[in-house]
Design an enzyme around this catalytic site. Structure first.
Site, PDB file in Angstrom:
ATOM      1  N   GLY A  39      35.953 -89.452  58.490  1.00  0.00           N
ATOM      2  CA  GLY A  39      35.010 -88.327  59.658  1.00  0.00           C
ATOM      3  C   GLY A  39      34.659 -89.451  60.387  1.00  0.00           C
ATOM      4  O   GLY A  39      34.482 -88.408  61.109  1.00  0.00           O
ATOM      5  N   THR A  41      32.472 -91.574  63.128  1.00  0.00           N
ATOM      6  CA  THR A  41      31.047 -91.986  63.886  1.00  0.00           C
ATOM      7  C   THR A  41      30.649 -89.794  63.665  1.00  0.00           C
ATOM      8  O   THR A  41      29.905 -89.096  63.240  1.00  0.00           O
ATOM      9  CB  THR A  41      30.698 -92.362  65.255  1.00  0.00           C
ATOM     10  N   CYS A  42      31.642 -89.425  63.803  1.00  0.00           N
ATOM     11  CA  CYS A  42      31.325 -87.490  64.802  1.00  0.00           C
ATOM     12  C   CYS A  42      30.965 -87.439  63.292  1.00  0.00           C
ATOM     13  O   CYS A  42      29.843 -86.525  63.152  1.00  0.00           O
ATOM     14  CB  CYS A  42      32.694 -87.422  64.571  1.00  0.00           C
ATOM     15  N   THR A 144      40.218 -97.072  65.645  1.00  0.00           N
ATOM     16  CA  THR A 144      38.636 -97.380  65.464  1.00  0.00           C
ATOM     17  C   THR A 144      37.481 -96.898  65.631  1.00  0.00           C
ATOM     18  O   THR A 144      36.239 -97.037  65.502  1.00  0.00           O
ATOM     19  CB  THR A 144      38.797 -99.485  65.328  1.00  0.00           C
ATOM     20  N   GLY A 272      25.120 -95.549  75.708  1.00  0.00           N
ATOM     21  CA  GLY A 272      26.118 -95.676  75.765  1.00  0.00           C
ATOM     22  C   GLY A 272      26.934 -96.181  74.352  1.00  0.00           C
ATOM     23  O   GLY A 272      25.800 -96.830  73.119  1.00  0.00           O
ATOM     24  N   ASP A 313      38.168 -93.009  70.888  1.00  0.00           N
ATOM     25  CA  ASP A 313      37.147 -93.978  71.383  1.00  0.00           C
ATOM     26  C   ASP A 313      37.602 -95.677  72.456  1.00  0.00           C
ATOM     27  O   ASP A 313      37.060 -96.334  73.177  1.00  0.00           O
ATOM     28  CB  ASP A 313      35.982 -93.914  70.976  1.00  0.00           C
ATOM     29  N   HIS A 322      37.135 -84.187  69.869  1.00  0.00           N
ATOM     30  CA  HIS A 322      37.624 -83.377  70.596  1.00  0.00           C
ATOM     31  C   HIS A 322      38.975 -83.692  71.282  1.00  0.00           C
ATOM     32  O   HIS A 322      40.066 -83.570  71.833  1.00  0.00           O
ATOM     33  CB  HIS A 322      37.638 -82.339  70.604  1.00  0.00           C
ATOM     34  N   HIS A 445      31.024 -55.866  76.853  1.00  0.00           N
ATOM     35  CA  HIS A 445      29.718 -55.643  77.199  1.00  0.00           C
ATOM     36  C   HIS A 445      28.811 -55.403  76.015  1.00  0.00           C
ATOM     37  O   HIS A 445      29.315 -54.237  75.497  1.00  0.00           O
ATOM     38  CB  HIS A 445      29.854 -54.394  78.239  1.00  0.00           C
TER      39      HIS A 445
END
Lengths: 466, 428
Positions: A39, A41-42, A144, A272, A313, A322, A445
């Site tokens: 799974g 880092t997420c 990775t 970051g 990443d 995602h 509504h």
């Protein structure tokens, strides 16, 4: 003869999703992961645990500050950090185990250990039990992921008081004063958690706005709302040093050329993330990451070595789970000889503060910079019946459409459940919808989603309820 | 839309027949059924797209009911032939189709066929149309209904060829499909799937095949030659400048160059009748009427509606006809009859910036005049170099019936008349 058709190195959203897809396509696939659980880092130290804590802390905040308006009174509202952490860990553990189940179902071999390339067809894995095994494959996918950026020179992580998001998810008690470096997604989310549980939270940001990549109107609204909740911001302020000083942490920063000092309990550095390829043995296959740590790939996610791919990443694009899993699926399809495809124009971006922030496509500054001729429609949640009933009226929906074709080029939401609402506009962007298409689609509504319909109508200056 | 007159086979079934779409059309090919056998169709639903060698025709359902398709896609059907049958006893699926809008008469109804809306025959390849089974987005539905556009005629650029609102706007403007701006922030593009250098293979439409055949036929049978000349447009431009406001005020239409050229062409045709004639077997057919085809650009390509009896029309009437045809060509609303016939053609490539070209004959016609871009050029007048708005003109002609002398003289005549339009008035 290679044992596997493909091995995914890294079992995060890109790797595990890609491996499952590869399994579905009949490839002989394995996934190497050294974390001890799948799974990435997420699931382990990112999206999921943070959402667990955000939800728990929001419930507490609601009980404290919002329930009275509904006529609900509590004698005494308390929270138990240990229980919150336990609940969070339980969610993480059940989800990561779930992926192992999915691996079995889709015939993905799970290799537990740290992978290092030996050559372009062989990877050496130092397994969890101390042994070393070699695996061969026709193709490899590097998935990775990334790791928090450490400001080694001025605020080195100590794992306790000067920490990354990983540790900020596990504070044993509520820090009295938390300083967050960076007003990005992670900073604001983790800042919100501890703010709601009683910390004084100060956010230091080098730029002059919060959530820099978001639409400027959203950034401004976010700052206003979080300030109302008690978060403190020091914008255009540059961190110069964070160091232990007795039991406290001394933070020094520079604002307008003048030094500022804050004594606090914990510092979260959330400036970051950086692509992570440490110990991967890229040199053995002749690959070198760029200066920013990322790997270059072509349209097929191929690195300079034809049978080694990279997704998630570690390559360009937003560091989003995602986005990574879309790429994992695409690369699996490409390796299986099918046309894998990711539409980068229709990837949503969400911030789970309360109210939430969500966007897709271009923001207004980008549209302006591109010289596009555009129209905007902006409608506040205050004008929406459901939001009123909900008691959550902060925020707005802003839709940006091409002035001529009316095609939606960007949508920005700040408001209750924005993370869920954005899906409609993502589908819209995916299908090249015009604002009028949204405006002419019936929305139940009363729902929060009606604000999007109204904003779409407002693009043509014909909103009905605002 | 074309309403098929229906005949009741028994009390339950209604025939869908190949309609009579124009005098010169004998048969058509089924291009696409919008429904499959067993589907429930509503009255006024477009059932099928037919291709004739002139145009695309849509046939709508005269009654609601379950359809049974008899002639398959690709089959050729003659006028009056039964293509499908609608079982009117079938009931609409729940939540689906609404009942017929108007109460069906109890007796055998004789519905006079409404005039067909025909999409102009395009010399350009047919656009990739949105698969008929794909529902339209709300904005596209609104726009196509509001402007009477057949969705099948709009080039879809959305996902899997869907039509976007921008596509409809581009269609109405007669331009290329709108390429929407890329809404993505600068980031890596991986949007090109594997096997990037793909190619697509599509069957040519009947229309396209016919056009291709005709063009090749023209090249093969006629002895095509082109002669050139150039025209000093100073006088026409002056007249236009002097009178354009008054003209517009009086007739509600702009004074363009086209009317001057058509007038000049008619006069020249009167002088050189062979140019207005054509070969039919061993005969030469001379026409004592002047039906001038005017090539007009539409989103589906160049179409050539015909201005009948152009010699009887005033400048204003010619401009109005040209304007009207242009607009209807863009909307795909020209009828087959309006595009049939023609004894001579005028084509203005200048609107696209062409400086010089050799137009191809529009058979069976024997000549075509090509107008081009007006460009200021240095020319020598009375021994002095002056700047004049000049236009090259080209006349392609069938050398089998038009001699070189005639063709050159014809073009010189047009040059003289346009350079000095007073001649049109005086008749010299």
């Amino acid at each position: 003869m290679a044992a596997y058709d493909v091995i995914f190195v890294g079992g995060g959203p890109a790797g595990y999703t890609g491996a499952i897809r590869a399994g579905q396509l009949g490839l002989n696939v394995a996934c190497v992961e050294f974390r001890g659980s799948l799974g990435g880092t997420c699931l382990n130290v990112g999206c999921i645990p943070s959402k667990a804590l955000l939800q728990s802390s929001e419930f507490f905040h609601h009980a404290q500050h919002k329930s009275a308006e509904h006529g609900i009174k509590y004698q005494k509202v308390e929270f138990d950090v240990a229980q919150m952490m336990k609940r969070k860990d339980g969610i993480v553990s059940s989800l990561t185990k779930g992926i192992e189940g999915l691996f079995k179902k889709n015939k993905v071999t799970y290799i537990k250990g740290k992978g290092t390339f030996v050559n372009a067809n062989t990877i050496k894995v130092a397994t969890m039990d101390g042994s070393v095994e070699e695996h061969t494959a026709k193709s490899f996918v590097i998935s990775t992921g990334s790791t928090p950026i450490e400001l080694k020179a001025i605020a080195p992580f100590d794992g306790k008081d000067i920490v990354s998001s990983t540790e900020a998810l596990c504070f044993e008690k509520v820090p009295e004063h938390l300083v967050v470096i960076g007003a990005g997604v992670i900073g604001l989310e983790m800042g919100s958690v501890w703010l709601r549980l009683g910390s004084k939270v100060t956010v230091i940001e080098a730029l002059d706005r919060v959530l820099p990549p978001m639409d400027a109107a959203v950034s401004a609204e976010m700052k206003k709302i979080l300030e109302k909740q008690g978060m403190e911001f020091m914008l255009s302020t540059k961190l110069t040093k964070a160091e232990k000083s007795g039991k406290k942490v001394k933070v020094t920063a520079e604002r307008d050329g003048k030094p500022v000092t804050i004594d606090c309990d914990k510092v979260l550095v959330a400036v970051g993330r950086r692509a992570y390829t440490d110990g991967l043995g890229l040199e053995a296959v002749g690959l070198a990451p760029r200066k920013d740590g990322k790997l270059d790939v072509n349209h097929h996610y191929q690195t300079a070595v034809a049978n080694i791919f990279a997704v998630g990443d570690v390559i360009d694009g937003p560091m989003l789970a995602h986005k990574a899993d879309e790429e994992g699926v695409a690369v699996a399809e490409i390796i299986a000889g099918k046309p894998g495809h990711v539409n980068y124009e229709a990837i949503p971006n969400v911030v789970y503060t309360w109210p939430e922030v969500a966007s897709v496509g271009m923001n207004e500054e980008e549209a302006k910079a591109k010289g596009l001729n555009y129209k905007t429609g902006k409608v506040p949640f205050m004008a929406n019946g459901r939001a009123r009933a909900f008691g959550e009226t902060d925020g707005f929906v802003k839709i940006i459409a091409d002035a001529k074709t009316d095609r939606i080029i960007g949508a920005h939401i700040i408001g209750p459940n924005a993370s869920e609402l954005i899906a409609e506009l993502v589908i819209g962007v995916e299908f090249s919808a015009s604002a009028e298409d949204i405006g002419r689609s019936s929305h139940a509504h009363p729902t929060l989603a009606e604000v999007m319909k109204e904003a779409a109508l407002a693009v043509d200056k014909r909103s009905l309820n605002f | 839309m074309f309403k098929v007159s229906r005949e009741v086979i028994d009390t339950m079934a209604v025939d869908v027949k190949m309609p009579n779409v124009g005098e010169s059309v004998q048969e058509g090919v089924i291009h696409k059924w919008r429904f499959k056998s067993g589907d429930f169709v509503n009255r006024d639903d477009v059932l099928v797209e037919l291709e004739t060698d002139k145009a695309t025709v849509e046939v709508v359902a005269e009654s609601s009911g379950a359809i049974e398709i008899i002639k398959k896609q690709g089959e050729t059907v003659a006028i009056g032939e039964v293509m499908a049958r609608i079982d009117t006893s079938a009931t609409a699926p729940a939540g689906g189709a609404k009942p017929a809008a108007a109460p069906a008469p109890s007796a055998v109804p004789i519905t006079p066929p409404a005039p067909p809306t025909v999409t102009a025959a395009p010399p350009a390849p047919p656009p990739v149309t949105q698969a008929s089974s794909m529902p339209l987005s709300p904005a596209v539905r609104r726009m196509t209904e509001e402007h009477g556009i057949s969705p099948g005629s709009v080039h879809g650029t959305g996902k899997d060829g869907r039509i976007t609102k921008g596509d409809v706007i581009a269609h109405m403007e007669g331009g290329a499909p709108a390429t929407a701006p890329s809404p993505a922030p600068a980031m890596m593009r991986a949007s090109v799937p594997a096997g990037v250098r793909t190619e697509r293979r599509e069957q040519m439409s009947l229309l396209r095949r016919r056009i291709a055949e005709r063009l090749v036929h023209a090249q093969e049978t006629a002895a095509i030659l082109t002669t050139f000349n150039e025209i000093d447009m100073s006088n026409v431009m002056k007249i236009r400048n002097d009178y354009k406001d008054k003209f517009k005020e009086k007739y509600g239409v702009g004074l363009g160059f086209m009317s001057f050229f058509i007038k000049a062409a008619v006069e020249a045709l009167k002088t050189y009748p062979a140019v207005n004639g054509w070969i039919d077997g061993n005969d030469i057919v001379y026409h004592d009427f002047y039906d001038i085809g005017v090539a007009v650009s539409s989103n589906r390509g160049l179409v050539v509606p015909v201005i009948k009896d152009a010699d009887h029309l005033s400048m204003a009437e010619l401009e109005m006809a040209v304007g009207d045809y242009g607009k209807r060509a863009r909307d795909g609303k020209l009828s087959v009859d309006e595009m049939t016939g023609g004894t001579f053609t005028v084509s203005n490539g200048g609107v696209f910036g062409s400086l010089m070209s050799t137009p191809i004959l529009n058979p069976p016609q024997s000549a075509i005049l090509g107008m081009h871009k007006i460009q200021e050029r240095p020319v020598v007048v009375n021994g002095e170099i002056v700047i004049r708005p000049m236009m090259y003109v080209a006349l392609s002609y069938d050398h089998r019936i038009i001699d070189g002398k005639e063709s050159v003289s014809f073009l010189v005549k047009i040059k003289e008349l346009v350079e000095d339009p007073t001649r049109l008035l005086v008749g010299v």
